[in-house]
Write a protein that holds these residues in place. Structure first.
Motif, PDB file in Angstrom:
ATOM      1  N   MET A   1       0.861  -1.175   0.000  1.00 56.98           N
ATOM      2  CA  MET A   1       0.000   0.000   0.000  1.00 56.98           C
ATOM      3  C   MET A   1       0.897   1.224   0.000  1.00 56.98           C
ATOM      4  SD  MET A   1      -3.363   0.521   2.307  1.00 56.98           S
ATOM      5  CE  MET A   1      -2.557   0.255   3.833  1.00 56.98           C
ATOM      6  N   GLN A   4      -2.300   5.867   0.200  1.00 56.84           N
ATOM      7  CA  GLN A   4      -3.746   5.979   0.373  1.00 56.84           C
ATOM      8  C   GLN A   4      -4.142   6.728   1.631  1.00 56.84           C
ATOM      9  OE1 GLN A   4      -1.976   3.270   0.608  1.00 56.84           O
ATOM     10  NE2 GLN A   4      -2.632   1.953   2.261  1.00 56.84           N
ATOM     11  N   ALA A 241      -5.115  -4.429  -6.772  1.00 59.06           N
ATOM     12  CA  ALA A 241      -5.065  -3.109  -6.124  1.00 59.06           C
ATOM     13  C   ALA A 241      -6.256  -2.290  -6.590  1.00 59.06           C
ATOM     14  CB  ALA A 241      -3.753  -2.403  -6.444  1.00 59.06           C
ATOM     15  N   ALA A 243      -9.383  -0.645  -5.560  1.00 54.15           N
ATOM     16  CA  ALA A 243     -10.261  -0.129  -4.505  1.00 54.15           C
ATOM     17  C   ALA A 243     -11.488   0.572  -5.055  1.00 54.15           C
ATOM     18  CB  ALA A 243      -9.478   0.828  -3.604  1.00 54.15           C
ATOM     19  N   LEU A 256      -8.840  -1.282   0.908  1.00 50.37           N
ATOM     20  CA  LEU A 256      -8.408  -2.658   0.722  1.00 50.37           C
ATOM     21  C   LEU A 256      -7.564  -3.103   1.905  1.00 50.37           C
ATOM     22  CD1 LEU A 256      -7.308  -2.516  -3.044  1.00 50.37           C
ATOM     23  CD2 LEU A 256      -9.509  -3.266  -2.119  1.00 50.37           C
ATOM     24  N   LYS A 258      -5.261  -5.493   1.503  1.00 52.50           N
ATOM     25  CA  LYS A 258      -3.970  -5.872   0.950  1.00 52.50           C
ATOM     26  C   LYS A 258      -3.851  -5.347  -0.468  1.00 52.50           C
ATOM     27  CE  LYS A 258      -1.032  -9.873  -0.122  1.00 52.50           C
ATOM     28  NZ  LYS A 258      -0.953 -11.370  -0.146  1.00 52.50           N
ATOM     29  N   VAL A 259      -2.672  -4.851  -0.808  1.00 48.83           N
ATOM     30  CA  VAL A 259      -2.390  -4.367  -2.151  1.00 48.83           C
ATOM     31  C   VAL A 259      -1.117  -5.035  -2.636  1.00 48.83           C
ATOM     32  CG1 VAL A 259      -1.746  -2.364  -3.537  1.00 48.83           C
ATOM     33  CG2 VAL A 259      -3.530  -2.149  -1.811  1.00 48.83           C
ATOM     34  N   GLY A 269      -4.424   1.844  -1.702  1.00 47.62           N
ATOM     35  CA  GLY A 269      -5.397   0.989  -1.022  1.00 47.62           C
ATOM     36  C   GLY A 269      -6.767   1.586  -0.811  1.00 47.62           C
ATOM     37  N   SER A 270      -6.938   2.884  -1.032  1.00 49.05           N
ATOM     38  CA  SER A 270      -8.240   3.511  -0.865  1.00 49.05           C
ATOM     39  C   SER A 270      -8.332   4.725  -1.783  1.00 49.05           C
ATOM     40  CB  SER A 270      -8.446   3.955   0.584  1.00 49.05           C
ATOM     41  OG  SER A 270      -9.696   4.611   0.742  1.00 49.05           O
TER      42      SER A 270
END
Length: 441
Positions: A1, A4, A241, A243, A256, A258-259, A269-270
Motif C-alpha cells: 500500500m 492511500q 489493487a 479499490a 483494501l 492488501k495491495v 489501497g483507498s
C-alpha cells in the motif's frame, strides 16, 4: 500500500475544507473541481510542461476495429503526468508558504513531479522515500534538486515521517491526488486530448487514488456537453489493487486490506475522497486487469510502439488487449489511451519482460522428475530441439521433499513461439514418458 492514507495540509483547497458547491458546465452543482479550474491550470502550466504527443497504434486499432491513439505522458518532464498537478498546486502558494518549503512522501512519480515543480518555482522540497526505493527513482529525484530523506521500509512509514516534519516545520504538504489544484492540473491532459484528437469517443487511463481520472473526467465531460457529444471516460486498475470498484458499488470509500501489484504507481489501497466524489458522478466505468495482462501490455508497447512504459502507465493498453472495451460486440469508437508514466526500474523491467513473454506463450518454464542416470537429460534436450524450442537455462537438484532416491528434479527455461507451440513442446515430452509441470510467474 502506498499513498492511500495521505491527508492534505493547509491552503484554500483541501479535502478537509473543500470549496463551496459550484455549477459545472450544464448547471449542476456539487463537484469540487470544474472546467474553469482546469482551464486556469492549463494557463498556469504553459511553458512549464511538454505538450506530449499522441501516437496512433494500428496494431491496437486492428484488435478493437477502430482507431486507437496513445497519449504519451511517459515522455513528459520527470517521466509522468504528476508534474502537472504538483506545479499547479505549488504555483498557488503564498510567498510565506513558499519560504517554508514543501514536503512530500513517495517512492516514485509524485516525488519527481514535486521535485521538478519545486525547482521551477524556486521552492525548497524535502521528499521522504522508503529505504528500499529503486535507485533510478532516488537518483532522479535528487537530480531534480530535491532533498531526499530515506526513512522506513514502506511509503506509509515515509509518509508518517513527512507529515511529522510538516507539522513541526510548517512546510506545506503536497498531496498526490486529494487536492483541488492537483486534480485540476492533471485534468489538463483531457484538454490536450480534445485538441489533438477532436473526434475521440473513449478515453482510457489507469487509476490509483483517482486524481488523473477525476481531472480528465471534469474537463472532457464539460467540453463534450458544450459540443453536444458523448465521450466515455474509463478507468483501469490492477485487479490486486482495485479499490474503486467496491467503493463505487458501496457509494463510499472501501479500503483494501492488501495491495500487491507490479503497477506500483497505482498501488493505492483507498480512493481519495475528493477524486471519488467526482469519479462516481462523471466516470462511465472502472475495470480491472490481471498482472499477466499488465506484463503482456508492457511487451506489446515495447515491441509494437517502441515505448518504454511503467506498469501503471500500461493498464489501459492491457484492458484493450484483453478485449474489455469490445465485450458484447461494443464499439468503443475512436479511443485514446493515456500512457501515464515511463519511470520503470530496469530490474523490474527484466522481471516484467520475462513474465510478459511467459503470459504470451513465448517463454516456458517446466519442472520434471527423471531417473538419475546417464542419457536422461540428453533425451530431453533432443525432444526440445526437435520441437524447435530454444533452451535458455537448466537447473537440477537431487535433494528436496518430493525427490526420491535415484531421481533428479530438473527445471528448464525455454524460448517458445506462442501458446500453440508451448502445447506442442509439452505434448512431445509427455509422449516420451516425461511429466512436465509448467511453472507460472
Amino acid at each position: 500500500m502506498t499513498e492511500q492514507a495521505l491527508t492534505s495540509r493547509t491552503t484554500s483547497h483541501t479535502p478537509e475544507h473543500p470549496p463551496a458547491a459550484r455549477p459545472d458546465g450544464d448547471g449542476r452543482t456539487g463537484l469540487p473541481v470544474r472546467l474553469a479550474d482546469v482551464e486556469a491550470a492549463q494557463r498556469t502550466l504553459q511553458g512549464v510542461i511538454a505538450l506530449t504527443p499522441v501516437e496512433q497504434s494500428r496494431a491496437l486499432g486492428r484488435l478493437t476495429g477502430s482507431s486507437v491513439s496513445l497519449k504519451c505522458e511517459n515522455l513528459q518532464r520527470a517521466g509522468s503526468f504528476k508534474v502537472r498537478g504538483a506545479y499547479n498546486r505549488m504555483a498557488k502558494l503564498t510567498e510565506a508558504e513558499r519560504s517554508l518549503g514543501v514536503v512530500a512522501a513517495s517512492a516514485g512519480n509524485h516525488a519527481q513531479g514535486v521535485a521538478v515543480a519545486a525547482a521551477k518555482l524556486g521552492i525548497s522540497a524535502r521528499i521522504y522515500m522508503p529505504l528500499g526505493v529503486a535507485l533510478p527513482k532516488l537518483a532522479a529525484t535528487r537530480g531534480h534538486g530535491a532533498e531526499v530523506v530515506l526513512h522506513g521500509h514502506t511509503v506509509d512509514e515515509a509518509l508518517a515521517e513527512a507529515k511529522r516534519y510538516a507539522d513541526a516545520k510548517g512546510a506545506v504538504f503536497v498531496h498526490p491526488f486529494d487536492n483541488v489544484d492537483v486534480v485540476a492540473g492533471q485534468g489538463t491532459i483531457g484538454l490536450e486530448i480534445l485538441e489533438q484528437v477532436p473526434e475521440v469517443d473513449t478515453i482510457l487511463m489507469g487509476v490509483g487514488g483517482g486524481g488523473l481520472l477525476a481531472g480528465v473526467a471534469v474537463a472532457v465531460k464539460a467540453r463534450a456537453r458544450e459540443l453536444g457529444r458523448e465521450i466515455r471516460i474509463i478507468g483501469v486498475q490492477a485487479e490486486n489493487a482495485a479499490a474503486y470498484p467496491p467503493s463505487l458499488a458501496a457509494d463510499a470509500l472501501v479500503p483494501l486490506t492488501k495491495v500487491s501489484t507490479i503497477a506500483d504507481g497505482i498501488a493505492v489501497g483507498s480512493p481519495g475522497q475528493l477524486p471519488f466524489s467526482i469519479i462516481r458522478e462523471l466516470v462511465d466505468d472502472v475495470m480491472t486487469v490481471s498482472e499477466d495482462s499488465l506484463a503482456r501490455a508492457l511487451i506489446f508497447l515495447l515491441e509494437r510502439s517502441k515505448m518504454v512504459v511503467e506498469p501503471a502507465g500500461a493498464v489501459g493498453v492491457a484492458a484493450l488487449l484483453d478485449g474489455k472495451l469490445t465485450e458484447g460486440g461494443r464499439d468503443p469508437g475512436n479511443t485514446v489511451v493515456v500512457l501515464s508514466g515511463g519511470n520503470i526500474d530496469p530490474m523490474l523491467m527484466l522481471k516484467v519482460i520475462q513474465r510478459g513473454l511467459a503470459a504470451a506463450g513465448r517463454y516456458l518454464v517446466v519442472r520434471m522428475l527423471l531417473d538419475d542416470r546417464p542419457g536422461s537429460l540428453a533425451t530431453i534436450s533432443r525432444i526440445i530441439a526437435e520441437s524447435d524450442a530454444n533452451v535458455t537455462g537448466v537447473d537440477h537438484t537431487r535433494v528436496g521433499g518430493s525427490i526420491s532416491m535415484g531421481d533428479v528434479a530438473i527445471t528448464i527455461n525455454m524460448e517458445t513461439k506462442g501458446e500453440e507451440h508451448c502445447e506442442q513442446v509439452l505434448g512431445n515430452l509427455r509422449a516420451e514418458g516425461f511429466q512436465p509441470v509448467v511453472i507460472r510467474g
